[in-house]
Design a protein around this motif. Structure first.
Motif, mmCIF file in Angstrom:
data_model
loop_
_atom_site.group_PDB
_atom_site.id
_atom_site.type_symbol
_atom_site.label_atom_id
_atom_site.label_comp_id
_atom_site.label_asym_id
_atom_site.label_seq_id
_atom_site.Cartn_x
_atom_site.Cartn_y
_atom_site.Cartn_z
ATOM 1 N N VAL A 174 2.825 2.202 67.516
ATOM 2 C CA VAL A 174 4.144 1.732 67.085
ATOM 3 C C VAL A 174 5.043 1.598 68.320
ATOM 4 N N ALA A 175 5.026 2.621 69.188
ATOM 5 C CA ALA A 175 5.939 2.623 70.350
ATOM 6 C C ALA A 175 5.677 1.421 71.253
ATOM 7 N N ASN A 185 13.368 -9.620 73.862
ATOM 8 C CA ASN A 185 14.729 -9.732 73.307
ATOM 9 C C ASN A 185 14.725 -9.940 71.793
ATOM 10 N N ALA A 186 13.688 -9.411 71.146
ATOM 11 C CA ALA A 186 13.601 -9.505 69.685
ATOM 12 C C ALA A 186 13.961 -8.141 69.097
ATOM 13 N N VAL A 187 14.203 -8.105 67.783
ATOM 14 C CA VAL A 187 14.461 -6.825 67.129
ATOM 15 C C VAL A 187 13.190 -6.341 66.428
ATOM 16 N N ALA A 188 13.055 -5.012 66.360
ATOM 17 C CA ALA A 188 11.882 -4.389 65.733
ATOM 18 C C ALA A 188 12.342 -3.674 64.462
ATOM 19 N N ILE A 189 11.704 -4.035 63.362
ATOM 20 C CA ILE A 189 12.148 -3.588 62.039
ATOM 21 C C ILE A 189 10.993 -2.876 61.321
ATOM 22 N N ILE A 190 11.259 -1.734 60.720
ATOM 23 C CA ILE A 190 10.234 -1.053 59.905
ATOM 24 C C ILE A 190 9.986 -1.896 58.657
ATOM 25 N N GLU A 204 8.860 10.452 61.190
ATOM 26 C CA GLU A 204 8.483 10.143 62.575
ATOM 27 C C GLU A 204 8.994 8.767 62.974
ATOM 28 N N LEU A 205 8.842 7.804 62.068
ATOM 29 C CA LEU A 205 9.280 6.429 62.382
ATOM 30 C C LEU A 205 10.797 6.389 62.599
ATOM 31 N N LEU A 206 11.519 7.213 61.849
ATOM 32 C CA LEU A 206 12.987 7.196 61.946
ATOM 33 C C LEU A 206 13.471 7.712 63.301
ATOM 34 N N GLU A 207 12.594 8.392 64.017
ATOM 35 C CA GLU A 207 12.958 8.892 65.357
ATOM 36 C C GLU A 207 12.692 7.849 66.442
ATOM 37 N N LEU A 208 12.034 6.770 66.112
ATOM 38 C CA LEU A 208 11.637 5.777 67.128
ATOM 39 C C LEU A 208 12.722 4.698 67.275
ATOM 40 N N ALA A 232 19.583 3.070 56.814
ATOM 41 C CA ALA A 232 20.075 2.020 57.722
ATOM 42 C C ALA A 232 21.508 2.322 58.163
ATOM 43 N N THR A 233 22.331 2.728 57.220
ATOM 44 C CA THR A 233 23.732 3.029 57.540
ATOM 45 C C THR A 233 23.810 4.210 58.504
ATOM 46 N N LYS A 234 23.041 5.245 58.203
ATOM 47 C CA LYS A 234 23.067 6.450 59.041
ATOM 48 C C LYS A 234 22.656 6.147 60.488
ATOM 49 N N HIS A 235 21.653 5.283 60.649
ATOM 50 C CA HIS A 235 21.145 4.983 61.992
ATOM 51 C C HIS A 235 21.853 3.808 62.647
ATOM 52 N N HIS A 236 22.827 3.226 61.963
ATOM 53 C CA HIS A 236 23.463 1.978 62.431
ATOM 54 C C HIS A 236 22.407 0.909 62.672
#
Ligand code: AMP
Ligand code: ZN
Ligand code: FE
Ligand code: FE
Length: 275
Positions: A174-175, A185-190, A204-208, A232-236
């Motif tokens: 994942v990393a 310059n792309a975004v990475a989304i779960i 674990e994923l939420l820490e990445l 999503a809100t919590k992690h901005h």
């Protein structure tokens, strides 16, 4: 009357395991009144060779996308990437590595099927030159040979996770996948957290260093979105969504069955400004 803005940011074409071509998906998106679309084939961006011009012509806003396969502690994790240039070297290199990975892995699965008296050869599978070939294609070949009655049966009895002919084969973490997307310059989304049953893996994923999470997915009901929206809100983080449309391959999942509104789509586009 103009229909409300809807962006479906998750679907698969014939460039991976969907049944419609990229151009057909663009036309279908237009027909059902979608405003924006991303085609997120497994481990390939081949769709954009034809989809970009078709979308321009149809007046659909198309944002580049991909669904990368990856692995965290032996568990499979899908990562959606959005907003890269299709000629980006980091993305194209990872796609090429996935092609090699899948070729090795498909060979390993064919060996396992042979041991279970269900021989298949490379010739029974689609050519991997312009498309991602994976388990759905192996399942289809098993149906055609009469080894199983349906694709579902193939997954349930033989090639689904934990079944006798399943193997992950080589993997990318994942990393490292997130890192490639950021280099582009792309975004990475779960992708589809709804189908991850393991809370330890979720934590674990939420820490990445993801940029967002797919809160709206397929035909999951509104009540199932809250958990992911709160995260999503919590992690901005960005909030994305999509149908995971595969055409006739998964007939119960129509294009547009999940989507995001204009505000979330604008947030996504704003996050893609050069960083
Ligand atoms: P692969 O990437 O080769 O491991 O194949 C995974 C893909 O197979 C998923 O993205 C799904 O589209 C499909 N798939 C997984 N499980 C099933 C199932 N039970 N029935 C049909 N398709 C499935
Ligand atoms: Zn798929
Ligand atoms: Fe997926
Ligand atoms: Fe998908």
């Amino acid at each position: 009357m103009t229909q409300e803005f809807r962006a479906d940011l998750h679907c698969h074409s014939t460039c991976s395991d969907g049944s419609l071509t990229p151009v057909e998906i663009v036309h279908l998106a237009k027909e059902i009144g979608l405003s924006a679309l991303s085609i997120t084939d497994h481990d390939t961006i081949e769709a954009y060779k034809t989809a970009t011009a078709a979308a321009q012509e149809a007046g659909i806003e198309l944002i580049t996308g991909i669904e990368f396969s990856s692995s965290q502690d032996g568990e499979s994790v899908h990562i959606l990437g959005y907003g890269f240039d299709t000629d980006n070297e980091a993305i194209n290199t990872l796609c090429a590595k996935h092609k090699e990975r899948r070729s090795k892995r498909n060979g390993m699965i064919l060996d396992l099927l042979k041991k279970h008296n269900m021989p298949l050869t490379e010739d029974d599978l689609p050519k991997a030159t312009k498309k991602t070939v994976g388990r759905p294609h192996i399942a289809q070949a098993m149906v055609e040979k009469g080894y199983v009655a349906t694709i579902q049966d193939a997954f349930r009895k033989y090639i689904g996770e934990g079944c006798p002919c399943y193997t992950t084969g080589p993997v990318f973490t994942v990393a490292e996948t997130i890192d490639v997307l950021h280099k582009a310059n792309a975004v990475a989304i779960i992708a589809h957290p709804h189908i991850i049953n393991d809370n330890r893996l979720i934590n674990e994923l939420l820490e990445l260093p993801f940029d967002g999470i797919e809160c709206y997915y397929a035909r999951y009901p509104a009540t199932s979105h809250d958990r992911w929206l709160k995260i999503a809100t919590k992690h901005h983080w960005l909030i994305t969504g999509g149908s995971d449309f595969h055409g006739a391959v998964k007939p119960n999942l129509p294009l547009g069955s999940s989507w995001i509104d204009q505000e979330h789509f604008t947030n996504l586009k704003n996050a893609l400004q050069p960083r």
